[in-house]
Design a protein around this motif. Structure first.
Motif, PDB file in Angstrom:
ATOM      1  N   ARG A  45       0.887  -1.329  -0.157  1.00 44.53           N
ATOM      2  CA  ARG A  45       0.182  -0.014  -0.153  1.00 44.53           C
ATOM      3  C   ARG A  45       0.844   1.189  -0.307  1.00 44.53           C
ATOM      4  O   ARG A  45       1.972   1.648   0.506  1.00 44.53           O
ATOM      5  CB  ARG A  45      -0.983   0.229   1.130  1.00 44.53           C
ATOM      6  CG  ARG A  45      -2.087   1.357   1.091  1.00 44.53           C
ATOM      7  CD  ARG A  45      -2.657   0.730   2.477  1.00 44.53           C
ATOM      8  NE  ARG A  45      -3.521  -0.156   2.346  1.00 44.53           N
ATOM      9  CZ  ARG A  45      -3.743  -0.815   3.061  1.00 44.53           C
ATOM     10  NH1 ARG A  45      -3.247  -0.574   4.499  1.00 44.53           N
ATOM     11  NH2 ARG A  45      -4.671  -2.089   2.986  1.00 44.53           N
ATOM     12  N   LEU A  46       0.617   2.270  -0.783  1.00 49.79           N
ATOM     13  CA  LEU A  46       1.498   3.208  -0.381  1.00 49.79           C
ATOM     14  C   LEU A  46       0.340   4.420  -0.982  1.00 49.79           C
ATOM     15  O   LEU A  46      -1.230   4.616  -1.456  1.00 49.79           O
ATOM     16  CB  LEU A  46       1.978   3.239  -2.362  1.00 49.79           C
ATOM     17  CG  LEU A  46       2.889   2.036  -2.312  1.00 49.79           C
ATOM     18  CD1 LEU A  46       3.905   1.797  -3.896  1.00 49.79           C
ATOM     19  CD2 LEU A  46       4.564   2.720  -2.064  1.00 49.79           C
ATOM     20  N   VAL A  47       1.108   5.880  -0.086  1.00 51.00           N
ATOM     21  CA  VAL A  47       0.775   6.984  -0.675  1.00 51.00           C
ATOM     22  C   VAL A  47       1.150   8.243  -0.611  1.00 51.00           C
ATOM     23  O   VAL A  47       2.998   7.867  -0.282  1.00 51.00           O
ATOM     24  CB  VAL A  47       0.407   6.936   1.525  1.00 51.00           C
ATOM     25  CG1 VAL A  47      -0.510   8.465   1.418  1.00 51.00           C
ATOM     26  CG2 VAL A  47      -0.885   6.286   2.098  1.00 51.00           C
ATOM     27  N   GLY A  48       0.638   8.836  -1.272  1.00 52.11           N
ATOM     28  CA  GLY A  48       1.311  10.388  -2.397  1.00 52.11           C
ATOM     29  C   GLY A  48       0.731  11.053  -2.386  1.00 52.11           C
ATOM     30  O   GLY A  48      -0.193  10.456  -2.667  1.00 52.11           O
ATOM     31  N   ARG A 110      14.356   6.041 -10.461  1.00 51.13           N
ATOM     32  CA  ARG A 110      15.608   6.477 -10.291  1.00 51.13           C
ATOM     33  C   ARG A 110      15.440   8.114  -9.240  1.00 51.13           C
ATOM     34  O   ARG A 110      16.329   8.821  -8.204  1.00 51.13           O
ATOM     35  CB  ARG A 110      16.563   7.036 -11.638  1.00 51.13           C
ATOM     36  CG  ARG A 110      18.421   7.193 -11.043  1.00 51.13           C
ATOM     37  CD  ARG A 110      18.472   6.749  -9.598  1.00 51.13           C
ATOM     38  NE  ARG A 110      20.344   6.979  -9.301  1.00 51.13           N
ATOM     39  CZ  ARG A 110      21.039   6.730  -9.892  1.00 51.13           C
ATOM     40  NH1 ARG A 110      21.026   5.588 -10.907  1.00 51.13           N
ATOM     41  NH2 ARG A 110      22.330   7.344  -9.738  1.00 51.13           N
ATOM     42  N   ARG A 111      14.982   8.879  -9.940  1.00 52.24           N
ATOM     43  CA  ARG A 111      13.842   9.862  -9.045  1.00 52.24           C
ATOM     44  C   ARG A 111      13.204   9.824  -7.902  1.00 52.24           C
ATOM     45  O   ARG A 111      13.081  10.536  -6.947  1.00 52.24           O
ATOM     46  CB  ARG A 111      13.366  10.591  -9.587  1.00 52.24           C
ATOM     47  CG  ARG A 111      14.098  11.054 -11.263  1.00 52.24           C
ATOM     48  CD  ARG A 111      13.130  12.054 -12.347  1.00 52.24           C
ATOM     49  NE  ARG A 111      12.625  13.474 -11.450  1.00 52.24           N
ATOM     50  CZ  ARG A 111      13.455  14.963 -11.654  1.00 52.24           C
ATOM     51  NH1 ARG A 111      14.575  14.586 -11.589  1.00 52.24           N
ATOM     52  NH2 ARG A 111      13.277  15.428 -10.061  1.00 52.24           N
ATOM     53  N   GLY A 112      13.119   8.578  -7.299  1.00 48.64           N
ATOM     54  CA  GLY A 112      12.309   8.583  -6.236  1.00 48.64           C
ATOM     55  C   GLY A 112      10.502   8.362  -6.030  1.00 48.64           C
ATOM     56  O   GLY A 112      10.382   8.583  -5.394  1.00 48.64           O
ATOM     57  N   VAL A 113      10.275   8.329  -7.510  1.00 47.57           N
ATOM     58  CA  VAL A 113       8.960   8.157  -7.298  1.00 47.57           C
ATOM     59  C   VAL A 113       8.175   7.289  -6.688  1.00 47.57           C
ATOM     60  O   VAL A 113       8.935   6.921  -6.968  1.00 47.57           O
ATOM     61  CB  VAL A 113       8.364   8.286  -9.032  1.00 47.57           C
ATOM     62  CG1 VAL A 113       6.855   7.704  -9.355  1.00 47.57           C
ATOM     63  CG2 VAL A 113       9.014   9.790  -9.438  1.00 47.57           C
ATOM     64  N   ALA A 114       7.232   7.404  -6.145  1.00 46.31           N
ATOM     65  CA  ALA A 114       7.033   6.233  -5.373  1.00 46.31           C
ATOM     66  C   ALA A 114       5.892   5.354  -6.367  1.00 46.31           C
ATOM     67  O   ALA A 114       6.144   3.869  -5.816  1.00 46.31           O
ATOM     68  CB  ALA A 114       5.517   6.661  -3.864  1.00 46.31           C
ATOM     69  N   ALA A 115       5.095   5.567  -7.486  1.00 44.25           N
ATOM     70  CA  ALA A 115       4.472   4.981  -8.149  1.00 44.25           C
ATOM     71  C   ALA A 115       3.773   5.517  -9.024  1.00 44.25           C
ATOM     72  O   ALA A 115       3.951   6.321  -9.279  1.00 44.25           O
ATOM     73  CB  ALA A 115       3.445   4.486  -7.234  1.00 44.25           C
ATOM     74  N   LEU A 116       3.358   4.932 -10.142  1.00 45.54           N
ATOM     75  CA  LEU A 116       2.653   4.962 -11.499  1.00 45.54           C
ATOM     76  C   LEU A 116       1.305   4.074 -11.354  1.00 45.54           C
ATOM     77  O   LEU A 116       1.069   3.210 -11.369  1.00 45.54           O
ATOM     78  CB  LEU A 116       3.503   4.297 -12.371  1.00 45.54           C
ATOM     79  CG  LEU A 116       2.775   4.791 -14.319  1.00 45.54           C
ATOM     80  CD1 LEU A 116       2.705   5.925 -14.001  1.00 45.54           C
ATOM     81  CD2 LEU A 116       3.505   4.001 -15.382  1.00 45.54           C
ATOM     82  N   ILE A 117       0.801   5.306 -12.059  1.00 45.94           N
ATOM     83  CA  ILE A 117      -0.703   4.374 -11.874  1.00 45.94           C
ATOM     84  C   ILE A 117      -1.600   5.320 -12.542  1.00 45.94           C
ATOM     85  O   ILE A 117      -1.450   6.536 -13.682  1.00 45.94           O
ATOM     86  CB  ILE A 117      -1.811   5.656 -10.358  1.00 45.94           C
ATOM     87  CG1 ILE A 117      -1.267   4.597  -8.920  1.00 45.94           C
ATOM     88  CG2 ILE A 117      -2.937   5.243 -10.785  1.00 45.94           C
ATOM     89  CD1 ILE A 117      -2.035   5.432  -8.045  1.00 45.94           C
ATOM     90  N   THR A 118      -2.176   4.574 -13.925  1.00 45.23           N
ATOM     91  CA  THR A 118      -2.978   4.754 -15.312  1.00 45.23           C
ATOM     92  C   THR A 118      -3.816   4.152 -15.601  1.00 45.23           C
ATOM     93  O   THR A 118      -4.168   2.527 -14.860  1.00 45.23           O
ATOM     94  CB  THR A 118      -1.779   4.410 -16.748  1.00 45.23           C
ATOM     95  OG1 THR A 118      -2.112   5.209 -17.129  1.00 45.23           O
ATOM     96  CG2 THR A 118      -1.470   3.501 -16.431  1.00 45.23           C
ATOM     97  N   ASP A 119      -5.284   4.336 -15.825  1.00 44.80           N
ATOM     98  CA  ASP A 119      -6.103   3.897 -16.142  1.00 44.80           C
ATOM     99  C   ASP A 119      -6.426   3.010 -17.915  1.00 44.80           C
ATOM    100  O   ASP A 119      -6.943   2.884 -18.990  1.00 44.80           O
ATOM    101  CB  ASP A 119      -7.620   4.386 -16.606  1.00 44.80           C
ATOM    102  CG  ASP A 119      -6.639   5.914 -17.542  1.00 44.80           C
ATOM    103  OD1 ASP A 119      -6.152   6.045 -18.282  1.00 44.80           O
ATOM    104  OD2 ASP A 119      -7.955   6.652 -17.487  1.00 44.80           O
ATOM    105  N   GLY A 120      -4.431   3.584 -18.252  1.00 45.56           N
ATOM    106  CA  GLY A 120      -3.878   2.714 -19.973  1.00 45.56           C
ATOM    107  C   GLY A 120      -3.029   1.124 -19.200  1.00 45.56           C
ATOM    108  O   GLY A 120      -3.294   0.809 -18.264  1.00 45.56           O
ATOM    109  N   VAL A 121      -2.181   0.753 -19.933  1.00 48.84           N
ATOM    110  CA  VAL A 121      -1.290   0.264 -20.288  1.00 48.84           C
ATOM    111  C   VAL A 121       0.187   0.771 -20.307  1.00 48.84           C
ATOM    112  O   VAL A 121       0.358   1.619 -20.896  1.00 48.84           O
ATOM    113  CB  VAL A 121      -1.650  -1.073 -21.306  1.00 48.84           C
ATOM    114  CG1 VAL A 121      -2.647  -1.488 -20.919  1.00 48.84           C
ATOM    115  CG2 VAL A 121      -1.323  -0.189 -22.706  1.00 48.84           C
TER     116      VAL A 121
END
Length: 238
Positions: A45-48, A110-121
């Protein structure tokens, strides 16, 4: 604007299922982003805070490989992402063109982004998994984004999975998908969610003891009094 550690800690312990219930009680029904499934089972589980990116339908004079070198490109957007953010990408639900591949996801990690979320692929799925970047999406497709989409900008209001997402809104994502918390409701939702999670934990403990659901879930006056007494002896920490 980063989230304070206490807010992050509390929300990290709250399921997206609980959050949707809390937000429903506050009048918000459309907060779960459709199609946001974990690319890898067991992602935490992630928060951001949301860092938004927007695609529109492909237009042949704009959606070209040359556009990847434009100042207004996914590459430039990634360089603007702050550590700890969750990239939320409006891909219009398109599932036959991968918005990001392994190289872009590696740079995000590498930049420390917590996650990627998309309604695509995504594409290059094995490589994306190898970057370690947690991804929630609708799956994978081999063609690049320009085969079906035109990237237009970042940090604008978007729609992802049918949900309106504004920059710096808060996103919580787990095995059930991604849920949006509007920035102006954050404090109230955090407080109510912690209490809702504690109540449901108590109810589950009663179910484990063999209690019947009527009058327990939701609790009637008698069970509410029992819970209140238990809660006074077990205050929320932090």
């Amino acid at each position: 604007m980063t989230l304070d550690p206490r807010t992050t800690a509390i929300l990290s312990g709250i399921s997206t299922a609980t959050l949707t219930t809390v937000l429903l009680k506050k009048g918000l029904r459309n907060v779960w982003m459709r199609g946001t499934r974990p690319l890898r089972p067991g992602q935490p589980r992630l928060v951001g805070r949301a860092f938004t990116l927007r695609f529109v339908p492909a237009r042949e004079d704009l959606a070209t490989p040359e556009s990847w070198s434009s100042p207004k490109s996914t590459r430039a957007a990634i360089e603007d992402m702050p550590a700890g953010c969750i990239a939320v990408v409006d891909a219009m639900g398109v599932t036959d063109a991968g918005i990001f591949g392994d190289i872009l996801c590696a740079r995000m990690a590498r930049r420390g982004v917590a996650a990627l979320i998309t309604d695509g692929v995504v594409r290059d799925v094995a490589g994306v998994l190898g970057t370690g970047l947690p991804v929630w999406c609708q799956g994978a497709a081999a063609p690049p984004s320009v085969a079906g989409l035109t990237f237009v900008d970042w940090q604008q209001p978007i729609g992802c999975g049918g949900v309106a997402v504004f920059p710096d809104d808060v996103v919580v994502v787990d095995e059930d998908g991604a849920v949006l918390i509007p920035q102006n409701l954050l404090e109230a939702v955090v407080s109510a969610s912690a209490e809702q999670e504690r109540l449901e934990g108590w109810i589950m403990s009663e179910v484990d003891k063999g209690a019947a659901l009527p009058g327990l879930y939701p609790p009637n006056a008698e069970n509410k009094a029992r819970y209140d007494a238990w809660a006074r002896e077990n205050p929320i920490q932090g």
